[in-house]
Design an enzyme around this catalytic site. Structure first.
Site, PDB file in Angstrom:
ATOM      1  N   SER A  21      -4.182  -5.471   2.336  1.00 16.34           N
ATOM      2  CA  SER A  21      -3.504  -6.341   1.365  1.00 16.34           C
ATOM      3  C   SER A  21      -2.434  -5.630   0.550  1.00 16.34           C
ATOM      4  O   SER A  21      -1.539  -6.280   0.000  1.00 16.34           O
ATOM      5  CB  SER A  21      -4.530  -6.962   0.398  1.00 16.34           C
ATOM      6  N   ASP A  72      -3.240  -7.745 -10.408  1.00 21.31           N
ATOM      7  CA  ASP A  72      -4.508  -8.470 -10.340  1.00 21.31           C
ATOM      8  C   ASP A  72      -5.632  -7.446 -10.334  1.00 21.31           C
ATOM      9  O   ASP A  72      -5.372  -6.243 -10.504  1.00 21.31           O
ATOM     10  CB  ASP A  72      -4.527  -9.434  -9.142  1.00 21.31           C
ATOM     11  N   HIS A 116      -4.660  -4.932  -7.184  1.00 14.28           N
ATOM     12  CA  HIS A 116      -3.345  -4.587  -6.644  1.00 14.28           C
ATOM     13  C   HIS A 116      -2.339  -4.217  -7.734  1.00 14.28           C
ATOM     14  O   HIS A 116      -2.301  -4.861  -8.780  1.00 14.28           O
ATOM     15  CB  HIS A 116      -2.799  -5.773  -5.830  1.00 14.28           C
TER      16      HIS A 116
END
Length: 363
Positions: free
Chosen positions: A34, A324, A327
């Site tokens: 991600s 977040d 990340h």
């Protein structure tokens, strides 16, 4: 045909050939999780998604794209630095014709080095499948420009691979007494991961990769999610920090040996743990007000649950090191990429990306 006209035709053909080869020489390919997924998971039935607001709030379109960021992610910023268009997700229907020659992003949120990492996210593109897609990509491009040119395009490309963090966060430490933690003590698990990663990188080399930027894990225990759930005395999780501290040096050593075996510096490693720790330890020096609280989330440190439209959302994203619970923000990503391009050997082994690309330009 008059001689001058004939010469002009050959000259124009040579220029066209040169343009094609130049576009081939700087193709960019991205593999991993991600941190570098630019939207492949949008096309999958999976819970690992970033395709709804407020993701993308600072992206040029101000809309979610599938990037786990408020704006640009690391591959976008690398593309920006090398003067290229951001490469499209491999699953994007727009990845056709000329756009294929720019490269492709195969990354998928939730995956790890191991096939069993991220099982809870259901349908994600595991590393072996990303490599299969890379083979498929080469067949598609071969049909466009021929096998020889495709080989040159791949050999001359810059490749980024970012994977490994989820093997700790979403596998070994996912639940108490996880299957992998019962199977391996942490030092043995790290050795196992590094040996499995080596196999993936050798496969990438066999598929034509000749210039590969490999990132280690960040300081896993310092992400807001870990501060909220595992923090030690209000600080980073000691256990996850220990995991990162064991893993990253062994990754560097493995890559050094791999380069020695191949006989050239194919693999360049970024010490992302140190890059992150710089602004986690002293956020104000980098223009952040906090490196503990996520911009988007809820609960302690905004570290619980997902970033959604009902989450707490900070107003000035550039003041937050984390976007977040897991990340980095776009600003933090920019700092990471700056170190990748110009960092000393404390950050980049055996050399930074600017030096690497200068060497590549001479050959």
């Amino acid at each position: 045909m008059p001689m001058a006209a004939t010469q002009m035709v050959f000259f124009l053909l040579a220029v066209a050939e040169s343009v094609v080869l130049q576009s081939e020489a700087r193709a960019f390919f991205v593999f991993g999780d991600s941190l570098v997924d630019s939207g492949n998971n949008n096309y999958l039935v999976t819970t690992a998604r970033a395709d709804s607001p407020p993701y993308g709030i600072d992206y040029p379109t101000h809309r979610p794209t599938g990037r786990f960021s408020n704006g640009l992610n690391i591959p976008d910023i690398i593309s920006e630095r090398i003067g290229a268009q951001p490469v499209l997700p491999y699953l994007s229907p727009e990845l056709t014709a000329q756009r294929l020659l720019n490269g492709a992003n195969f990354a998928s949120a939730g995956i790890g080095i191991l096939n069993d990492t991220g099982f809870q996210f259901l349908n994600v593109i595991r590393m072996y499948r990303q490599l299969e897609y890379f083979q498929q990509y080469q067949q598609r491009v071969g049909a466009l420009i021929g096998v020889d040119r495709t080989k040159r395009l791949v050999n001359g490309a810059l490749i980024l691979i970012t994977v490994g963090g989820n093997d700790f966060v979403n596998n070994y430490y996912l639940v108490p007494y996880s299957a992998r933690s019962r199977q391996f003590a942490l030092p043995d698990y790290v050795k196992f991961l590094v040996s499995e990663y080596r196999k993936l990188l050798m496969e990438l080399y066999k598929l034509g990769a000749r210039r590969v930027l490999v990132t280690g894990t960040g300081p896993l225990g310092c992400a807001p999610a870990e501060l909220a759930t595992r923090g030690t005395n209000g600080g980073c999780s000691d256990e996850l920090q220990r995991a990162a501290s064991l893993y990253n040096p062994q990754l560097v050593e493995m890559l050094k040996r791999l380069n020695q075996k191949i006989g050239k510096d194919v693999f360049i490693v970024a010490n992302t743990q140190r890059l992150h720790m710089d602004f986690i330890s002293n956020p104000q020096a980098y223009g952040f007000t906090t490196s503990k609280v996520a911009c988007c989330g809820q609960g302690p440190y905004n570290g619980l649950g997902l970033c959604t439209e009902i989450s707490n959302l900070c107003q000035n994203r550039s003041q937050y090191a984390f976007w977040d619970p897991f990340h980095p923000s776009e600003k933090a990503n920019r700092l990471i990429v700056e170190s990748i391009f110009s960092g000393s050997t404390s950050y980049m082994v055996p050399m930074n990306l600017s030096t690497t690309m200068a060497l590549d330009a001479r050959t």
